[in-house]
Write a protein that holds these residues in place. Structure first.
Motif, PDB file in Angstrom:
ATOM      1  N   ALA A 295       0.859  -1.186   0.000  1.00  0.00           N
ATOM      2  CA  ALA A 295       0.000   0.000   0.000  1.00  0.00           C
ATOM      3  C   ALA A 295       0.893   1.233   0.000  1.00  0.00           C
ATOM      4  O   ALA A 295       1.782   1.364   0.847  1.00  0.00           O
ATOM      5  N   ILE A 296       0.672   2.126  -0.957  1.00  0.00           N
ATOM      6  CA  ILE A 296       1.491   3.334  -0.999  1.00  0.00           C
ATOM      7  C   ILE A 296       1.109   4.227   0.179  1.00  0.00           C
ATOM      8  O   ILE A 296      -0.064   4.438   0.461  1.00  0.00           O
ATOM      9  N   ASP A 297       2.110   4.672   0.898  1.00  0.00           N
ATOM     10  CA  ASP A 297       1.895   5.480   2.097  1.00  0.00           C
ATOM     11  C   ASP A 297       2.207   6.943   1.845  1.00  0.00           C
ATOM     12  O   ASP A 297       1.540   7.814   2.384  1.00  0.00           O
ATOM     13  N   ALA A 298       3.233   7.222   1.038  1.00  0.00           N
ATOM     14  CA  ALA A 298       3.623   8.610   0.790  1.00  0.00           C
ATOM     15  C   ALA A 298       4.395   8.689  -0.515  1.00  0.00           C
ATOM     16  O   ALA A 298       5.016   7.713  -0.951  1.00  0.00           O
ATOM     17  N   THR A 299       4.364   9.848  -1.124  1.00  0.00           N
ATOM     18  CA  THR A 299       5.139  10.098  -2.331  1.00  0.00           C
ATOM     19  C   THR A 299       5.618  11.539  -2.308  1.00  0.00           C
ATOM     20  O   THR A 299       4.925  12.421  -1.791  1.00  0.00           O
ATOM     21  N   ALA A 300       6.820  11.749  -2.833  1.00  0.00           N
ATOM     22  CA  ALA A 300       7.374  13.107  -2.900  1.00  0.00           C
ATOM     23  C   ALA A 300       8.347  13.181  -4.066  1.00  0.00           C
ATOM     24  O   ALA A 300       9.030  12.202  -4.381  1.00  0.00           O
ATOM     25  N   THR A 301       8.382  14.331  -4.701  1.00  0.00           N
ATOM     26  CA  THR A 301       9.341  14.564  -5.771  1.00  0.00           C
ATOM     27  C   THR A 301      10.297  15.649  -5.312  1.00  0.00           C
ATOM     28  O   THR A 301       9.864  16.721  -4.880  1.00  0.00           O
ATOM     29  N   ILE A 302      11.585  15.348  -5.388  1.00  0.00           N
ATOM     30  CA  ILE A 302      12.619  16.289  -4.972  1.00  0.00           C
ATOM     31  C   ILE A 302      13.455  16.631  -6.205  1.00  0.00           C
ATOM     32  O   ILE A 302      14.080  15.745  -6.798  1.00  0.00           O
ATOM     33  N   PRO A 303      13.444  17.901  -6.617  1.00  0.00           N
ATOM     34  CA  PRO A 303      14.215  18.290  -7.803  1.00  0.00           C
ATOM     35  C   PRO A 303      15.672  17.853  -7.689  1.00  0.00           C
ATOM     36  O   PRO A 303      16.309  18.005  -6.656  1.00  0.00           O
ATOM     37  N   GLY A 304      16.154  17.253  -8.750  1.00  0.00           N
ATOM     38  CA  GLY A 304      17.525  16.788  -8.783  1.00  0.00           C
ATOM     39  C   GLY A 304      17.723  15.385  -8.233  1.00  0.00           C
ATOM     40  O   GLY A 304      18.756  14.773  -8.483  1.00  0.00           O
ATOM     41  N   LEU A 305      16.761  14.876  -7.459  1.00  0.00           N
ATOM     42  CA  LEU A 305      16.876  13.533  -6.879  1.00  0.00           C
ATOM     43  C   LEU A 305      15.830  12.570  -7.421  1.00  0.00           C
ATOM     44  O   LEU A 305      16.036  11.371  -7.424  1.00  0.00           O
ATOM     45  N   GLY A 306      14.683  13.090  -7.817  1.00  0.00           N
ATOM     46  CA  GLY A 306      13.646  12.254  -8.390  1.00  0.00           C
ATOM     47  C   GLY A 306      12.455  12.057  -7.476  1.00  0.00           C
ATOM     48  O   GLY A 306      12.225  12.823  -6.544  1.00  0.00           O
ATOM     49  N   THR A 307      11.714  10.986  -7.762  1.00  0.00           N
ATOM     50  CA  THR A 307      10.481  10.684  -7.036  1.00  0.00           C
ATOM     51  C   THR A 307      10.747   9.593  -6.003  1.00  0.00           C
ATOM     52  O   THR A 307      11.355   8.576  -6.307  1.00  0.00           O
ATOM     53  N   PHE A 308      10.266   9.849  -4.790  1.00  0.00           N
ATOM     54  CA  PHE A 308      10.379   8.904  -3.685  1.00  0.00           C
ATOM     55  C   PHE A 308       8.983   8.410  -3.343  1.00  0.00           C
ATOM     56  O   PHE A 308       8.056   9.206  -3.228  1.00  0.00           O
ATOM     57  N   GLU A 309       8.849   7.103  -3.171  1.00  0.00           N
ATOM     58  CA  GLU A 309       7.573   6.503  -2.803  1.00  0.00           C
ATOM     59  C   GLU A 309       7.803   5.556  -1.633  1.00  0.00           C
ATOM     60  O   GLU A 309       8.733   4.746  -1.656  1.00  0.00           O
ATOM     61  N   THR A 310       6.953   5.665  -0.631  1.00  0.00           N
ATOM     62  CA  THR A 310       7.020   4.783   0.531  1.00  0.00           C
ATOM     63  C   THR A 310       5.842   3.819   0.475  1.00  0.00           C
ATOM     64  O   THR A 310       4.693   4.249   0.340  1.00  0.00           O
ATOM     65  N   TYR A 311       6.141   2.530   0.575  1.00  0.00           N
ATOM     66  CA  TYR A 311       5.126   1.486   0.550  1.00  0.00           C
ATOM     67  C   TYR A 311       5.142   0.723   1.865  1.00  0.00           C
ATOM     68  O   TYR A 311       6.204   0.533   2.465  1.00  0.00           O
ATOM     69  N   LEU A 312       3.959   0.243   2.273  1.00  0.00           N
ATOM     70  CA  LEU A 312       3.811  -0.538   3.497  1.00  0.00           C
ATOM     71  C   LEU A 312       3.199  -1.894   3.191  1.00  0.00           C
ATOM     72  O   LEU A 312       2.316  -2.007   2.353  1.00  0.00           O
ATOM     73  N   TRP A 313       3.693  -2.888   3.910  1.00  0.00           N
ATOM     74  CA  TRP A 313       3.090  -4.219   3.941  1.00  0.00           C
ATOM     75  C   TRP A 313       2.807  -4.527   5.396  1.00  0.00           C
ATOM     76  O   TRP A 313       3.675  -4.337   6.245  1.00  0.00           O
ATOM     77  N   MET A 314       1.597  -4.981   5.692  1.00  0.00           N
ATOM     78  CA  MET A 314       1.225  -5.283   7.072  1.00  0.00           C
ATOM     79  C   MET A 314       0.638  -6.676   7.169  1.00  0.00           C
ATOM     80  O   MET A 314      -0.132  -7.094   6.309  1.00  0.00           O
ATOM     81  N   ASP A 315       1.016  -7.378   8.223  1.00  0.00           N
ATOM     82  CA  ASP A 315       0.458  -8.686   8.528  1.00  0.00           C
ATOM     83  C   ASP A 315      -0.527  -8.480   9.672  1.00  0.00           C
ATOM     84  O   ASP A 315      -0.127  -8.243  10.809  1.00  0.00           O
ATOM     85  N   ARG A 316      -1.807  -8.556   9.368  1.00  0.00           N
ATOM     86  CA  ARG A 316      -2.835  -8.274  10.383  1.00  0.00           C
ATOM     87  C   ARG A 316      -2.792  -9.261  11.536  1.00  0.00           C
ATOM     88  O   ARG A 316      -3.089  -8.913  12.672  1.00  0.00           O
TER      89      ARG A 316
END
Length: 79
Positions: A27-48
């Protein structure tokens, strides 16, 4: 999810490779684009059942960092 599977996650892996290894989509949790570095995406996996989580950060679609909580030596084993 198990500690062994988590340890097999390697830098530079692409998201489809990671999802194949973990056996499901994250599940995507966060995304950010930083000029010069690119796009960062944080994903989570959870075991209920166990409450364990895996957090992965991708930079430009490649795995850059990983963290886990609750994947002890007993995680993923059934009794």
């Amino acid at each position: 999810m198990s500690l062994g599977t988590f340890e097999r996650l390697q830098a530079e892996m692409r998201l489809p490779e990671v999802e194949g290894l973990l056996g499901c989509r994250g599940a995507i949790d966060a995304t950010a684009t930083i000029p010069g570095l690119g796009t960062f995406e944080t994903y989570l996996w959870m075991d209920r059942d166990s409450g364990a989580t895996i957090t992965l950060v991708f930079q430009n679609k490649r795995l850059r960092s990983k963290a886990q909580r609750g994947l002890g030596a007993e995680a993923g084993r059934s009794g």
